[in-house]
Design a protein around this motif. Structure first.
Motif, PDB file in Angstrom:
ATOM      1  N   HIS A 104       0.843  -1.196   0.000  1.00  0.00           N
ATOM      2  CA  HIS A 104       0.000   0.000   0.000  1.00  0.00           C
ATOM      3  C   HIS A 104       0.886   1.256   0.000  1.00  0.00           C
ATOM      4  N   PRO A 105       0.501   2.298  -0.720  1.00  0.00           N
ATOM      5  CA  PRO A 105       1.337   3.512  -0.767  1.00  0.00           C
ATOM      6  C   PRO A 105       1.504   4.209   0.579  1.00  0.00           C
ATOM      7  N   ASN A 106       0.613   3.941   1.527  1.00  0.00           N
ATOM      8  CA  ASN A 106       0.729   4.570   2.844  1.00  0.00           C
ATOM      9  C   ASN A 106       1.623   3.804   3.813  1.00  0.00           C
ATOM     10  N   PHE A 107       2.186   2.672   3.377  1.00  0.00           N
ATOM     11  CA  PHE A 107       3.015   1.871   4.284  1.00  0.00           C
ATOM     12  C   PHE A 107       4.249   2.664   4.703  1.00  0.00           C
ATOM     13  N   ARG A 108       4.526   2.675   6.000  1.00  0.00           N
ATOM     14  CA  ARG A 108       5.653   3.420   6.545  1.00  0.00           C
ATOM     15  C   ARG A 108       6.602   2.489   7.282  1.00  0.00           C
ATOM     16  N   HIS A 109       7.858   2.879   7.314  1.00  0.00           N
ATOM     17  CA  HIS A 109       8.866   2.069   7.990  1.00  0.00           C
ATOM     18  C   HIS A 109       8.918   2.440   9.471  1.00  0.00           C
ATOM     19  N   GLU A 110       7.931   1.930  10.190  1.00  0.00           N
ATOM     20  CA  GLU A 110       7.810   2.132  11.623  1.00  0.00           C
ATOM     21  C   GLU A 110       8.254   0.849  12.348  1.00  0.00           C
ATOM     22  N   PRO A 111       8.422   0.894  13.672  1.00  0.00           N
ATOM     23  CA  PRO A 111       8.891  -0.301  14.382  1.00  0.00           C
ATOM     24  C   PRO A 111       8.142  -1.563  13.971  1.00  0.00           C
ATOM     25  N   GLY A 112       8.906  -2.594  13.621  1.00  0.00           N
ATOM     26  CA  GLY A 112       8.344  -3.859  13.181  1.00  0.00           C
ATOM     27  C   GLY A 112       8.331  -4.045  11.679  1.00  0.00           C
ATOM     28  N   TRP A 113       8.654  -2.992  10.926  1.00  0.00           N
ATOM     29  CA  TRP A 113       8.497  -3.070   9.471  1.00  0.00           C
ATOM     30  C   TRP A 113       9.416  -4.102   8.841  1.00  0.00           C
ATOM     31  N   VAL A 114      10.604  -4.316   9.409  1.00  0.00           N
ATOM     32  CA  VAL A 114      11.539  -5.278   8.817  1.00  0.00           C
ATOM     33  C   VAL A 114      10.962  -6.690   8.910  1.00  0.00           C
ATOM     34  N   SER A 115      10.422  -7.023  10.068  1.00  0.00           N
ATOM     35  CA  SER A 115       9.800  -8.336  10.229  1.00  0.00           C
ATOM     36  C   SER A 115       8.570  -8.471   9.336  1.00  0.00           C
ATOM     37  N   THR A 116       7.774  -7.405   9.241  1.00  0.00           N
ATOM     38  CA  THR A 116       6.565  -7.458   8.416  1.00  0.00           C
ATOM     39  C   THR A 116       6.905  -7.716   6.959  1.00  0.00           C
ATOM     40  N   ARG A 117       7.839  -6.971   6.414  1.00  0.00           N
ATOM     41  CA  ARG A 117       8.240  -7.227   5.020  1.00  0.00           C
ATOM     42  C   ARG A 117       8.833  -8.630   4.878  1.00  0.00           C
ATOM     43  N   SER A 118       9.557  -9.073   5.887  1.00  0.00           N
ATOM     44  CA  SER A 118      10.186 -10.396   5.819  1.00  0.00           C
ATOM     45  C   SER A 118       9.159 -11.513   5.760  1.00  0.00           C
ATOM     46  N   VAL A 119       8.042 -11.346   6.465  1.00  0.00           N
ATOM     47  CA  VAL A 119       6.972 -12.351   6.414  1.00  0.00           C
ATOM     48  C   VAL A 119       6.459 -12.492   4.982  1.00  0.00           C
ATOM     49  N   PHE A 120       6.342 -11.377   4.292  1.00  0.00           N
ATOM     50  CA  PHE A 120       5.857 -11.461   2.905  1.00  0.00           C
ATOM     51  C   PHE A 120       6.932 -11.985   1.956  1.00  0.00           C
ATOM     52  N   VAL A 121       8.205 -11.705   2.234  1.00  0.00           N
ATOM     53  CA  VAL A 121       9.271 -12.345   1.461  1.00  0.00           C
ATOM     54  C   VAL A 121       9.138 -13.859   1.570  1.00  0.00           C
ATOM     55  N   LEU A 122       8.940 -14.319   2.795  1.00  0.00           N
ATOM     56  CA  LEU A 122       8.802 -15.754   3.022  1.00  0.00           C
ATOM     57  C   LEU A 122       7.618 -16.320   2.241  1.00  0.00           C
ATOM     58  N   TRP A 123       6.465 -15.665   2.349  1.00  0.00           N
ATOM     59  CA  TRP A 123       5.276 -16.203   1.688  1.00  0.00           C
ATOM     60  C   TRP A 123       5.383 -16.147   0.170  1.00  0.00           C
ATOM     61  N   PHE A 124       5.918 -15.063  -0.370  1.00  0.00           N
ATOM     62  CA  PHE A 124       6.079 -14.989  -1.818  1.00  0.00           C
ATOM     63  C   PHE A 124       7.113 -16.011  -2.292  1.00  0.00           C
ATOM     64  N   GLY A 125       8.096 -16.297  -1.440  1.00  0.00           N
ATOM     65  CA  GLY A 125       9.055 -17.341  -1.792  1.00  0.00           C
ATOM     66  C   GLY A 125       8.455 -18.731  -1.730  1.00  0.00           C
ATOM     67  N   LEU A 126       7.701 -19.000  -0.674  1.00  0.00           N
ATOM     68  CA  LEU A 126       7.067 -20.309  -0.540  1.00  0.00           C
ATOM     69  C   LEU A 126       6.142 -20.613  -1.710  1.00  0.00           C
ATOM     70  N   THR A 127       5.476 -19.572  -2.220  1.00  0.00           N
ATOM     71  CA  THR A 127       4.534 -19.751  -3.330  1.00  0.00           C
ATOM     72  C   THR A 127       5.188 -19.445  -4.682  1.00  0.00           C
ATOM     73  N   GLU A 128       6.511 -19.284  -4.646  1.00  0.00           N
ATOM     74  CA  GLU A 128       7.317 -19.103  -5.866  1.00  0.00           C
ATOM     75  C   GLU A 128       6.872 -17.901  -6.697  1.00  0.00           C
TER      76      GLU A 128
END
Length: 315
Positions: free
Chosen positions: A247-271
């Motif tokens: 989303h264009p409103n997403f901001r790099h606030e506390p926790g953002w590294v883990s949040t993006r990492s969860v989606f890296v994992l899921w996009f990787g798992l689903t290739e």
């Protein structure tokens, strides 16, 4: 031979330099500086920085000294309670309950009861102390006070901070089957948090976390593979991503590294490598222990990074 992957940094201070300021204040036992760092922040920022006190195993005696000099300091009291909870949990370990001894449970419960008494007093003094209510979610879980009591505590917290992510994550864990809940309860709560929060915040990641919790419980590759191919799962991940990291409103606030990492994992798992590559590009050299500790650690992270560089257009 492929070139080595760029180095990554797991230290939270790489994303938030103020972490080093907090670490220095804690190491120096400088309570006025700790308050100076915490007080101006919102509840999410306070929870994030105060959490670094848990890395210091010897901090309990100092916090007791602070309270002896300033008995009404609810920040120090809440941090002391969080420290006691952490000590108890380290004794319990993160093993399955069947692998934890009766003595370990007895010591855990003793520390949790001490923390609970401190937190009851804090909440009586400051009914809107979000961090105290958040810690009481953990004591409720560890003391086995039940789903209804945990939800009551969360609802009290939510009066003052309705989209407080770290508290939502704690209640979500209790709603999972491993803590006496059910998949229906866990998924319902994750969707509730996602839909109630403004788009562009991190809260939608709870739905991706719910699917991760479900995924890791399967016993064999066949079940895991079928789950990854389920179009409902894939759609949920995309919905959560579109309401958060995409989303264009997403901001790099506390926790953002883990949040993006969860989606890296899921996009990787689903290739879905281009999508994974886009999140890795946003992360740059940053990484977090979670979610990789759920699925094999840094070895899986390195594998997914290599795939994203090779197939996702990441340079």
């Amino acid at each position: 031979m492929p070139a080595p992957l760029p180095a990554i940094d797991f230290d939270s201070a790489a994303a938030f330099p103020e972490v080093n300021d907090m670490r220095a204040a804690l190491a120096a036992r400088d309570w006025p500086r700790v308050r100076q760092l915490l007080d101006p922040r919102d509840w999410a920022g306070r929870a994030f920085l105060a959490g670094f006190a848990e890395d210091d195993a010897a901090i309990g005696d100092w916090l007791r000294q602070v309270l002896a000099q300033q008995p009404g300091d609810t920040v120090a009291a809440t941090m002391l309670a969080a420290h006691l909870i952490q000590v108890g949990w380290r004794i319990r370990t993160d093993k399955f309950a069947r692998d934890v001894s009766r003595e370990q449970f007895a010591q855990l419960h003793e520390y949790l009861r001490q923390a609970e008494q401190i937190l009851i007093d804090v909440c009586a003094r400051e009914p809107g102390n979000v961090l105290a209510w958040e810690e009481r979610l953990t004591t409720a879980m560890g003391l086995g006070l039940g789903q209804a009591e945990a939800r009551r505590r969360y609802d009290r917290l939510a009066r003052y901070a309705p989209h407080h992510m770290s508290a939502q994550s704690r209640l979500f864990q209790q709603l999972c089957p491993k803590w006496g809940g059910s998949w229906e309860k866990a998924f319902d709560f994750a969707r509730e948090c996602m839909l109630a929060a403004p788009e562009g915040t991190q809260n939608a990641v709870l739905l991706a976390e719910a699917h991760l919790e479900r995924f890791v419980t399967f016993d064999n590759d066949g079940e895991r593979g079928a789950y990854l191919r389920d179009p409902r799962v894939v759609q949920d991940i995309w919905t959560a991503a579109q309401r958060s990291v995409l989303h264009p409103n997403f901001r790099h606030e506390p926790g953002w590294v883990s949040t993006r990492s969860v989606f890296v994992l899921w996009f990787g798992l689903t290739e879905q490598w281009p999508a994974a590559a886009a999140q890795l590009a946003a992360l740059g050299h940053l990484a977090s222990g979670h979610p990789w500790s759920y699925v094999g650690g840094n070895e899986v992270l390195d594998k997914f990074r290599a795939e994203a560089y090779a197939k996702g257009g990441l340079r």
